[in-house]
Design a protein around this motif. Structure first.
Motif, short mmCIF file in Angstrom:
data_model
loop_
_atom_site.label_atom_id
_atom_site.label_comp_id
_atom_site.label_asym_id
_atom_site.label_seq_id
_atom_site.Cartn_x
_atom_site.Cartn_y
_atom_site.Cartn_z
N MET A 19 0.85 -1.21 0.00
CA MET A 19 0.00 0.00 0.00
C MET A 19 0.88 1.26 0.00
N ALA A 20 1.93 1.21 0.83
CA ALA A 20 2.85 2.36 0.90
C ALA A 20 3.51 2.61 -0.45
N ALA A 21 3.86 1.52 -1.13
CA ALA A 21 4.52 1.63 -2.43
C ALA A 21 3.61 2.31 -3.45
N ILE A 22 2.34 1.91 -3.45
CA ILE A 22 1.40 2.50 -4.41
C ILE A 22 1.22 3.98 -4.10
N ALA A 23 1.06 4.28 -2.79
CA ALA A 23 0.86 5.67 -2.39
C ALA A 23 2.05 6.54 -2.78
N ALA A 24 3.24 5.96 -2.76
CA ALA A 24 4.45 6.74 -3.07
C ALA A 24 4.73 6.83 -4.57
N GLY A 25 3.90 6.16 -5.39
CA GLY A 25 4.03 6.34 -6.84
C GLY A 25 4.67 5.19 -7.60
N ALA A 26 4.74 4.00 -6.99
CA ALA A 26 5.35 2.86 -7.69
C ALA A 26 4.55 2.51 -8.95
N ASP A 27 5.24 1.87 -9.91
CA ASP A 27 4.61 1.48 -11.18
C ASP A 27 4.20 0.01 -11.20
N GLY A 28 4.45 -0.68 -10.08
CA GLY A 28 4.09 -2.10 -10.06
C GLY A 28 4.59 -2.75 -8.79
N LEU A 29 4.21 -4.01 -8.63
CA LEU A 29 4.61 -4.78 -7.45
C LEU A 29 5.10 -6.15 -7.90
N MET A 30 6.02 -6.70 -7.12
CA MET A 30 6.42 -8.09 -7.31
C MET A 30 6.17 -8.80 -5.98
N ILE A 31 5.29 -9.79 -6.01
CA ILE A 31 4.83 -10.43 -4.77
C ILE A 31 5.10 -11.94 -4.83
N GLU A 32 5.66 -12.47 -3.74
CA GLU A 32 5.85 -13.92 -3.69
C GLU A 32 4.58 -14.61 -3.19
N VAL A 33 4.13 -15.59 -3.98
CA VAL A 33 2.91 -16.33 -3.67
C VAL A 33 3.25 -17.83 -3.71
N HIS A 34 2.80 -18.55 -2.68
CA HIS A 34 3.07 -19.99 -2.64
C HIS A 34 1.82 -20.74 -2.19
N ASN A 35 1.60 -21.91 -2.79
CA ASN A 35 0.40 -22.69 -2.46
C ASN A 35 0.49 -23.31 -1.06
N ASP A 36 1.73 -23.48 -0.56
CA ASP A 36 1.92 -24.14 0.74
C ASP A 36 3.13 -23.50 1.44
N PRO A 37 2.97 -22.25 1.90
CA PRO A 37 4.14 -21.52 2.42
C PRO A 37 4.97 -22.28 3.46
N PRO A 38 4.34 -22.98 4.44
CA PRO A 38 5.19 -23.64 5.45
C PRO A 38 6.13 -24.68 4.84
N ASN A 39 5.77 -25.21 3.69
CA ASN A 39 6.62 -26.23 3.08
C ASN A 39 7.34 -25.75 1.81
N ALA A 40 7.38 -24.43 1.63
CA ALA A 40 8.08 -23.89 0.45
C ALA A 40 9.58 -24.19 0.56
N LYS A 41 10.23 -24.39 -0.58
CA LYS A 41 11.66 -24.69 -0.56
C LYS A 41 12.48 -23.43 -0.33
N CYS A 42 11.83 -22.28 -0.46
CA CYS A 42 12.57 -21.02 -0.32
C CYS A 42 11.59 -19.89 0.02
N ASP A 43 11.90 -19.11 1.03
CA ASP A 43 11.15 -17.88 1.37
C ASP A 43 9.66 -18.10 1.69
N GLY A 44 9.34 -19.24 2.29
CA GLY A 44 7.94 -19.50 2.66
C GLY A 44 7.39 -18.47 3.64
N GLN A 45 8.23 -18.02 4.57
CA GLN A 45 7.75 -17.11 5.63
C GLN A 45 7.25 -15.78 5.08
N GLN A 46 7.71 -15.41 3.90
CA GLN A 46 7.28 -14.12 3.34
C GLN A 46 6.26 -14.29 2.21
N SER A 47 5.90 -15.55 1.93
CA SER A 47 5.01 -15.81 0.79
C SER A 47 3.54 -15.71 1.22
#
Ligand code: PEP
Ligand code: MN
Length: 339
Positions: A285-313
């Protein structure tokens, strides 16, 4: 560039230096003050080595008044650049969302996430096949097989692919298979890699290094652009600060600052900045308010068992909820959300 001559500099020395600059194609304005002479150099000073000039015995000090970057500089290119890939448009009033897992793990995983991400409004699919991990014992990514699984997901959904390149050796593979080539934070100043991707025909998503200044970041974009590839998207993903609560500190100031300095689009990766899934939404939300042109978001079907970066997905459901808020705020910001 401004060159301040020493008080002891003689007229002959000054004239010789002026001649040297003029022979380089520069215009030189000479101001004779009380006790010192100042040379104002006008023209293409980007390739001048100010350190070398300051070593001249007659020179007191050298100051740059112009930025060392040209192709990325807004001064020489006042209009915003827009990057178009498939249905996605990033920059110049258009806002797009890139979503997907940190790393590709299987065909079902990446295709399933791609379907959910598309349904929620993402227009680009991310997925790492080559992972820059801090430990050599951590999952390193599926490699070329991972790129092929991304291609399957692209066939199933139509979403273009964003994936990180780590080695100049992989340029041909990426040229054939990937739609947007990501250069990660750790490789932001891998100048050989920057030159190689600068010869590619695909847009480059250049992440900011963990400890790099705005100027260093733009100079890395300049490396890519100077090789002919002017389609560069800059991505702020959090920097190192003294704060340890979050994985990194999202530098929201980067958005207005970079937009003043450069015409290139700026997107935000709140996932790597926060390192915690619950913080992704407020930072987005802060990024959009500050004028960003897009977002890159990590999404995982099963974050606790992700092989990488599950905690932020985010789960696909959480991503869907986020996208509703993104849509509302992008509309308020005066940009168009491309879906
Ligand atoms: C990533 O996008 O998965 C990644 C490794 O990002 P960064 O280079 O920002 O750490
Ligand atoms: Mn990641």
């Amino acid at each position: 560039m401004v060159v301040v001559m020493k008080a002891s500099a003689g007229q002959q020395e000054i004239a010789a230096l002026v001649r040297r600059f003029e022979e380089m194609g520069l215009e030189v304005g000479v101001t004779n003050g009380i006790g010192c002479t100042i040379l104002g150099l006008v023209g293409d000073t980007a390739s001048l080595d100010s350190g070398k000039i300051s070593m001249e015995p007659s020179v007191e000090r050298v100051m740059r008044v112009q930025e060392p970057y040209k192709k990325a500089n807004r001064k020489f290119h006042p209009e915003d650049t827009q990057i178009v890939v498939g249905n996605a448009k990033i920059g110049a009033g258009a806002f797009s969302v890139i979503a997907g897992p940190c790393s590709v793990e299987s065909e079902e995983q990446v295709t399933g996430i791609a379907r959910d991400a598309k349904k929620a409004g993402a227009t680009l699919l991310r997925g790492g096949a080559f992972k820059p991990r801090t430990s050599p014992y951590s999952f390193q990514g599926m490699g070329v097989e991972g790129l092929d699984l991304l291609l399957h997901a692209k066939q199933a959904t139509g979403l273009p692919i964003v994936s990180e390149i780590m080695s100049p050796r992989m340029v041909d593979e990426f040229e054939q298979k990937v739609d947007v080539v990501q250069v990660g934070a750790r490789n932001m100043q891998n100048f050989d890699l920057l030159k190689e991707v600068g010869r590619m025909s695909k847009p480059i998503l250049l992440k900011r290094g963990l400890s790099n200044s705005y100027e260093e970041w733009i100079m890395s974009a300049e490396y890519i652009m100077s090789e002919g590839n002017e389609n560069v998207i800059l991505c702020e993903r959090g920097i190192r600060t003294f704060e340890t609560y979050t994985r990194n500190t999202l530098d929201v100031s980067a958005i207005p600052a970079i937009k003043k300095m450069s015409h290139l689009p700026v997107i935000i990766d709140p996932s790597h900045a926060a390192g915690m899934s619950w913080m992704v939404e407020p930072l987005a939300m802060a990024a959009i308010a500050a004028g960003a042109d897009g977002l890159m978001i990590e999404v995982h079907n099963d974050p606790p068992n992700a092989k990488c970066d599950g905690q932020q997905s985010l789960t696909p459901a959480q991503f869907g909820t986020l996208m509703e808020k993104v849509e509302a705020l992008v509309a308020l910001s005066g940009k168009e959300l491309i879906k």
